[in-house]
Motif scaffolding. Structure first.
Motif, PDB file in Angstrom:
ATOM      1  N   LYS A 161      34.822  -1.605 -28.471  1.00  0.00           N
ATOM      2  CA  LYS A 161      33.512  -0.976 -28.336  1.00  0.00           C
ATOM      3  C   LYS A 161      32.806  -0.836 -29.684  1.00  0.00           C
ATOM      4  CE  LYS A 161      31.448   3.502 -27.167  1.00  0.00           C
ATOM      5  NZ  LYS A 161      31.748   4.890 -26.738  1.00  0.00           N
ATOM      6  N   ALA A 162      33.514  -0.414 -30.710  1.00  0.00           N
ATOM      7  CA  ALA A 162      32.880  -0.195 -32.019  1.00  0.00           C
ATOM      8  C   ALA A 162      32.280  -1.485 -32.560  1.00  0.00           C
ATOM      9  CB  ALA A 162      33.896   0.376 -33.005  1.00  0.00           C
ATOM     10  N   ASP A 163      32.969  -2.602 -32.346  1.00  0.00           N
ATOM     11  CA  ASP A 163      32.448  -3.886 -32.824  1.00  0.00           C
ATOM     12  C   ASP A 163      31.217  -4.324 -32.028  1.00  0.00           C
ATOM     13  OD1 ASP A 163      34.444  -3.994 -34.706  1.00  0.00           O
ATOM     14  OD2 ASP A 163      35.756  -5.283 -33.504  1.00  0.00           O
ATOM     15  N   LEU A 164      31.205  -4.009 -30.739  1.00  0.00           N
ATOM     16  CA  LEU A 164      30.040  -4.325 -29.913  1.00  0.00           C
ATOM     17  C   LEU A 164      28.817  -3.541 -30.387  1.00  0.00           C
ATOM     18  CD1 LEU A 164      28.621  -5.530 -27.423  1.00  0.00           C
ATOM     19  CD2 LEU A 164      29.594  -3.642 -26.074  1.00  0.00           C
ATOM     20  N   ILE A 165      29.011  -2.261 -30.630  1.00  0.00           N
ATOM     21  CA  ILE A 165      27.890  -1.432 -31.103  1.00  0.00           C
ATOM     22  C   ILE A 165      27.391  -1.926 -32.458  1.00  0.00           C
ATOM     23  CG2 ILE A 165      27.269   0.893 -31.883  1.00  0.00           C
ATOM     24  CD1 ILE A 165      29.092   1.989 -29.696  1.00  0.00           C
ATOM     25  N   ALA A 166      28.325  -2.308 -33.329  1.00  0.00           N
ATOM     26  CA  ALA A 166      27.932  -2.814 -34.648  1.00  0.00           C
ATOM     27  C   ALA A 166      27.148  -4.120 -34.522  1.00  0.00           C
ATOM     28  CB  ALA A 166      29.170  -3.018 -35.513  1.00  0.00           C
ATOM     29  N   LEU A 167      27.576  -4.997 -33.601  1.00  0.00           N
ATOM     30  CA  LEU A 167      26.863  -6.261 -33.372  1.00  0.00           C
ATOM     31  C   LEU A 167      25.437  -5.998 -32.918  1.00  0.00           C
ATOM     32  CD1 LEU A 167      26.464  -9.289 -32.753  1.00  0.00           C
ATOM     33  CD2 LEU A 167      27.627  -8.870 -30.554  1.00  0.00           C
ATOM     34  N   ILE A 168      25.259  -5.102 -31.960  1.00  0.00           N
ATOM     35  CA  ILE A 168      23.930  -4.833 -31.422  1.00  0.00           C
ATOM     36  C   ILE A 168      23.038  -4.219 -32.489  1.00  0.00           C
ATOM     37  CG2 ILE A 168      22.649  -3.485 -29.719  1.00  0.00           C
ATOM     38  CD1 ILE A 168      25.035  -3.860 -27.824  1.00  0.00           C
ATOM     39  N   ALA A 169      23.582  -3.305 -33.283  1.00  0.00           N
ATOM     40  CA  ALA A 169      22.792  -2.705 -34.358  1.00  0.00           C
ATOM     41  C   ALA A 169      22.365  -3.762 -35.372  1.00  0.00           C
ATOM     42  CB  ALA A 169      23.590  -1.593 -35.035  1.00  0.00           C
ATOM     43  N   ALA A 170      23.279  -4.662 -35.720  1.00  0.00           N
ATOM     44  CA  ALA A 170      22.941  -5.723 -36.676  1.00  0.00           C
ATOM     45  C   ALA A 170      21.918  -6.692 -36.082  1.00  0.00           C
ATOM     46  CB  ALA A 170      24.208  -6.478 -37.082  1.00  0.00           C
ATOM     47  N   ALA A 171      22.022  -6.963 -34.785  1.00  0.00           N
ATOM     48  CA  ALA A 171      21.042  -7.834 -34.133  1.00  0.00           C
ATOM     49  C   ALA A 171      19.655  -7.205 -34.165  1.00  0.00           C
ATOM     50  CB  ALA A 171      21.470  -8.120 -32.698  1.00  0.00           C
ATOM     51  N   HIS A 172      19.586  -5.907 -33.913  1.00  0.00           N
ATOM     52  CA  HIS A 172      18.299  -5.216 -33.974  1.00  0.00           C
ATOM     53  C   HIS A 172      17.716  -5.270 -35.391  1.00  0.00           C
ATOM     54  CE1 HIS A 172      19.280  -2.648 -30.165  1.00  0.00           C
ATOM     55  NE2 HIS A 172      18.852  -3.869 -29.866  1.00  0.00           N
ATOM     56  N   ALA A 220      18.045  -7.612 -37.331  1.00  0.00           N
ATOM     57  CA  ALA A 220      17.573  -8.988 -37.500  1.00  0.00           C
ATOM     58  C   ALA A 220      16.438  -9.317 -36.539  1.00  0.00           C
ATOM     59  CB  ALA A 220      18.732  -9.962 -37.298  1.00  0.00           C
ATOM     60  N   SER A 221      15.848  -8.286 -35.935  1.00  0.00           N
ATOM     61  CA  SER A 221      14.698  -8.430 -35.020  1.00  0.00           C
ATOM     62  C   SER A 221      15.052  -9.199 -33.753  1.00  0.00           C
ATOM     63  CB  SER A 221      13.524  -9.115 -35.736  1.00  0.00           C
ATOM     64  OG  SER A 221      13.111  -8.355 -36.852  1.00  0.00           O
ATOM     65  N   LEU A 222      16.281  -9.043 -33.289  1.00  0.00           N
ATOM     66  CA  LEU A 222      16.744  -9.681 -32.061  1.00  0.00           C
ATOM     67  C   LEU A 222      16.998  -8.628 -30.994  1.00  0.00           C
ATOM     68  CD1 LEU A 222      19.304 -12.030 -33.773  1.00  0.00           C
ATOM     69  CD2 LEU A 222      17.490 -12.879 -32.304  1.00  0.00           C
ATOM     70  N   GLN A 223      16.531  -8.883 -29.780  1.00  0.00           N
ATOM     71  CA  GLN A 223      16.936  -8.064 -28.646  1.00  0.00           C
ATOM     72  C   GLN A 223      18.288  -8.554 -28.143  1.00  0.00           C
ATOM     73  OE1 GLN A 223      13.821  -7.887 -25.615  1.00  0.00           O
ATOM     74  NE2 GLN A 223      13.188  -5.941 -26.517  1.00  0.00           N
ATOM     75  N   VAL A 224      18.985  -7.682 -27.384  1.00  0.00           N
ATOM     76  CA  VAL A 224      20.305  -8.020 -26.865  1.00  0.00           C
ATOM     77  C   VAL A 224      20.367  -7.640 -25.387  1.00  0.00           C
ATOM     78  CG1 VAL A 224      22.785  -7.743 -27.135  1.00  0.00           C
ATOM     79  CG2 VAL A 224      21.300  -7.559 -29.134  1.00  0.00           C
ATOM     80  N   TYR A 225      20.778  -8.602 -24.549  1.00  0.00           N
ATOM     81  CA  TYR A 225      20.867  -8.387 -23.113  1.00  0.00           C
ATOM     82  C   TYR A 225      22.327  -8.381 -22.676  1.00  0.00           C
ATOM     83  CZ  TYR A 225      16.025 -10.044 -23.532  1.00  0.00           C
ATOM     84  OH  TYR A 225      14.712 -10.232 -23.910  1.00  0.00           O
ATOM     85  N   ALA A 226      22.661  -7.425 -21.818  1.00  0.00           N
ATOM     86  CA  ALA A 226      24.020  -7.315 -21.286  1.00  0.00           C
ATOM     87  C   ALA A 226      24.147  -8.104 -20.000  1.00  0.00           C
ATOM     88  CB  ALA A 226      24.357  -5.851 -21.016  1.00  0.00           C
ATOM     89  N   ASP A 227      25.249  -8.813 -19.844  1.00  0.00           N
ATOM     90  CA  ASP A 227      25.583  -9.453 -18.579  1.00  0.00           C
ATOM     91  C   ASP A 227      26.349  -8.412 -17.757  1.00  0.00           C
ATOM     92  OD1 ASP A 227      26.491 -11.142 -16.496  1.00  0.00           O
ATOM     93  OD2 ASP A 227      26.508 -12.859 -17.860  1.00  0.00           O
ATOM     94  N   ILE A 228      25.792  -7.979 -16.637  1.00  0.00           N
ATOM     95  CA  ILE A 228      26.479  -6.968 -15.840  1.00  0.00           C
ATOM     96  C   ILE A 228      26.748  -7.494 -14.430  1.00  0.00           C
ATOM     97  CG2 ILE A 228      25.614  -5.054 -17.219  1.00  0.00           C
ATOM     98  CD1 ILE A 228      23.666  -4.395 -15.003  1.00  0.00           C
ATOM     99  N   VAL A 229      27.912  -7.114 -13.912  1.00  0.00           N
ATOM    100  CA  VAL A 229      28.418  -7.608 -12.631  1.00  0.00           C
ATOM    101  C   VAL A 229      28.569  -6.400 -11.714  1.00  0.00           C
ATOM    102  CG1 VAL A 229      30.217  -8.956 -11.486  1.00  0.00           C
ATOM    103  CG2 VAL A 229      29.682  -9.370 -13.910  1.00  0.00           C
ATOM    104  N   ILE A 230      27.574  -6.150 -10.882  1.00  0.00           N
ATOM    105  CA  ILE A 230      27.598  -4.953 -10.048  1.00  0.00           C
ATOM    106  C   ILE A 230      27.763  -5.279  -8.570  1.00  0.00           C
ATOM    107  CG2 ILE A 230      26.226  -3.657 -11.722  1.00  0.00           C
ATOM    108  CD1 ILE A 230      23.814  -3.966  -9.881  1.00  0.00           C
ATOM    109  N   ASN A 231      28.116  -6.528  -8.254  1.00  0.00           N
ATOM    110  CA  ASN A 231      28.316  -6.918  -6.864  1.00  0.00           C
ATOM    111  C   ASN A 231      29.737  -6.648  -6.394  1.00  0.00           C
ATOM    112  OD1 ASN A 231      27.681  -8.532  -4.326  1.00  0.00           O
ATOM    113  ND2 ASN A 231      29.378  -9.712  -5.172  1.00  0.00           N
TER     114      ASN A 231
END
Length: 447
Positions: A84-95, A97-108
Motif C-alpha cells: 500500500k505505501a508504495d502505491l500511495i507514493a506512486l500516485i503522489a509522484a504521478a500527481h 508529474a501532472s498525471l491523473q491515475v485511474y484504478a482498475d476495480i472489479v465489483i462484479n
C-alpha cells in the motif's frame, strides 16, 4: 481529453522481473511517461486477490477490497504489484508529474472464499463465506446472487465466480466505501470498471455521480470508464442507461473500433472505407469513447492481438475524436515509442495534444487511401491524417481542405519508406495533393 497509458499488461510483474515491486517500477518510469506527453495512467487492480493454489494474481479475482497490500493474508502482505505505501507514493509522484491515475476495480465478482455454504434459495453450494483480515466487508451468501434482494440475476456471471448482489444494502455500502477510500485516501482520480455487463449500470452511475472530497477539501467527481466487451449497439444501450440523468457521464472502451483497426493492420487488402463504419462508439458517442489498439486481455490470445503495422492503428486513434489509450507493451516493450523521431508514438502523442482538436471530417476514402481532417478548436489548430494501405507505392489524392493558402508540414509519419514527406501548400480554394508512404501514414499540421 489527453492521452491515457495502460500501465500494465498480463503477468507484467513476473515478465519484467518486478514481482511485488511494480508500483515502485512504475514510479521510476514517470519521467519518461511525463516527457512523452501522457496525461493519465490506468493501473491494475490493487486489492488483495484470491491468489488460489499459491500463485499470485493480476487482481481480477478480488478477495479483500480493503487490503491494498497491508495485511498478511492469501499468502503475502503485498499484492503482486507491491504494498500500500508504495502505491500511495506512486500516485503522489504521478500527481506531481501532472498525471491523473485511474484504478482498475472489479465489483462484479469475488473469489477465494474462506468456506463454502449452501444458498437456501437455489440449494447450490458456493464459496461465499469471506472473513477478510481487514475486518471490512465480511460476507456470506446473502451478498451474492441469488439473494433475497434479487432472486433472479439478469446479468451474466463471469468465470463461475460468486457474483455480488449490489441490491443488498450491505454490498452497495461496501462498494461506495471502497470507491471513497480509493479517491479520498489512496489518491486515485478515476476508475476503470471491469466486466460491466455483469451488473447494473446504476451502480457505476452512483459512483460516478458521488461528490468525493480531495485532500484539498475540494469536491471531486471521478473519471469513469466501463469495459463492455460487445458490439456498438449493446455498448450504446449501456451508456444510455449509465448516463441517464447523470451529471458526470461515464465512458466506454470502443471495442468495435478496435476490431476495425485490427483488420486495418492484420487483414491483407482491407478496404479503408471500413474506417468510416458507423458501428463504433467513436462515431455514435465520441465524447464517451475511450479508443485503444490492444490491452491486457486482447494480447493474451495471440490470434486476437494486433500483429502487423500497429502504428497505422495508433495514427488513427491519436488523430481522431475520443480519449486514446496507449498500451504499455507497445510503448515500452515493442519499441513503438521511437522517442526523438517523427516515426512513432511520441510524435503521434504530440500531434494529439497540440493539434487534434475540433470536429473530424472525411476528405477521401477508397480501398487503399484514407484522408481525414480535424477542424481545430481553441489552442489546437487541427490536422490532416493520410493513411495508405498499398504496400508498393506512395499513394495520395487531391482533396479540399478548410485551409486557404496555408503551409502544411508533416509532424508525424511512418511506413515502409520512412523518408520525410514533402511540405505542402493549399491553394486559394483550399485544395492540396497529399501522399503517404507504402503501408504508411502522414500527419500534417498548419506550419
Amino acid at each position: 481529453m489527453g492521452v491515457l497509458l495502460q500501465a500494465f499488461y498480463w503477468n507484467c510483474p513476473s515478465a519484467e522481473n518486478q514481482q511485488g515491486t511494480w508500483w515502485t517500477y512504475l514510479q521510476s518510469k514517470l519521467p519518461t511517461i511525463q516527457t512523452a506527453g501522457f496525461t493519465a495512467m490506468w493501473l491494475p487492480p490493487a486489492s488483495k486477490a484470491a491468489n488460489l493454489f499459491g500463485a499470485p494474481s493480476m487482481g481480477y479475482d478480488p478477495y479483500d477490497y480493503f487490503d491494498l497490500g497491508e495485511f498478511n493474508q492469501r499468502g503475502s502482505v503485498g499484492t503482486w504489484f507491491g504494498v500500500k505505501a508504495d502505491l500511495i507514493a506512486l500516485i503522489a509522484a504521478a500527481h506531481a508529474a501532472s498525471l491523473q491515475v485511474y484504478a482498475d476495480i472489479v465489483i462484479n465478482h469475488n473469489n477465494g472464499g474462506d468456506a463454502s455454504e449452501v444458498n437456501p434459495i437455489d440449494g447450490q453450494t458456493r464459496w461465499t463465506i469471506f472473513d477478510p483480515v481487514s475486518g471490512k466487508f465480511p460476507r456470506d451468501w446473502r451478498c451474492f446472487h441469488p439473494s433475497t434482494f434479487q432472486v433472479v440475476d439478469e446479468y451474466p456471471p463471469f468465470g463461475g465466480m460468486p457474483q455480488l448482489c449490489h441490491q443488498n444494502p450491505l454490498v452497495y455500502s461496501a462498494m461506495m466505501d471502497y470507491a471513497q477510500r480509493m479517491i479520498e485516501e489512496i489518491g486515485y482520480d478515476g476508475f476503470r470498471f471491469d466486466y460491466v455487463k455483469g451488473f447494473g449500470p446504476w451502480m457505476i452511475k452512483a459512483i460516478s455521480e458521488r461528490r468525493f472530497v480531495k485532500p484539498s477539501n475540494t469536491y471531486y467527481k471521478p473519471f469513469c470508464v466501463g469495459e463492455y466487451w460487445d458490439g456498438e449497439v449493446s455498448i450504446d444501450q449501456w451508456l444510455d442507461l449509465a448516463n441517464s440523468y447523470n451529471d458526470n457521464p461515464v465512458s466506454a472502451f470502443d471495442f468495435p473500433l478496435r476490431y476495425h483497426l485490427k483488420d486495418l493492420c492484420d487483414t491483407p487488402g482491407y478496404d479503408l472505407r471500413g474506417l468510416l463504419a458507423q458501428d463504433t462508439v467513436m462515431t455514435t458517442e465520441p465524447d464517451c469513447a475511450v479508443t485503444f489498439v490492444d490491452n491486457h486481455d486482447t494480447t493474451q490470445n495471440a490470434g486476437d492481438a494486433v500483429i502487423h503495422d500497429k502504428l497505422l492503428a495508433y495514427a488513427f486513434i491519436l488523430t481522431h475524436p475520443g480519449y486514446p489509450c496507449v498500451f504499455w507493451l507497445d510503448y515500452f516493450n515493442y519499441g513503438l515509442s521511437r522517442s526523438g523521431t517523427p516515426n512513432g508514438l511520441d510524435a503521434l502523442i504530440a500531434a494529439h495534444e497540440h493539434y487534434a482538436g475540433g470536429a473530424s471530417s472525411n476528405l477521401w476514402a477508397d480501398q487503399n487511401l484514407y484522408i481525414m481532417q480535424r477542424g481545430g478548436y481553441q489552442s489546437q489548430p487541427g490536422l490532416i491524417l493520410v493513411l495508405n494501405n498499398r504496400g508498393d507505392i506512395w499513394n495520395g489524392a487531391t482533396v479540399q481542405t478548410q485551409w486557404h493558402n496555408q503551409h502544411l508540414t508533416p509532424i508525424a509519419w511512418d511506413g515502409y519508406d520512412q523518408s520525410r514527406p514533402e511540405d505542402k501548400y493549399t491553394g486559394a480554394d483550399g485544395t492540396i495533393d497529399l501522399y503517404a508512404a507504402p503501408r504508411g501514414f502522414v500527419v500534417y499540421a498548419p506550419a
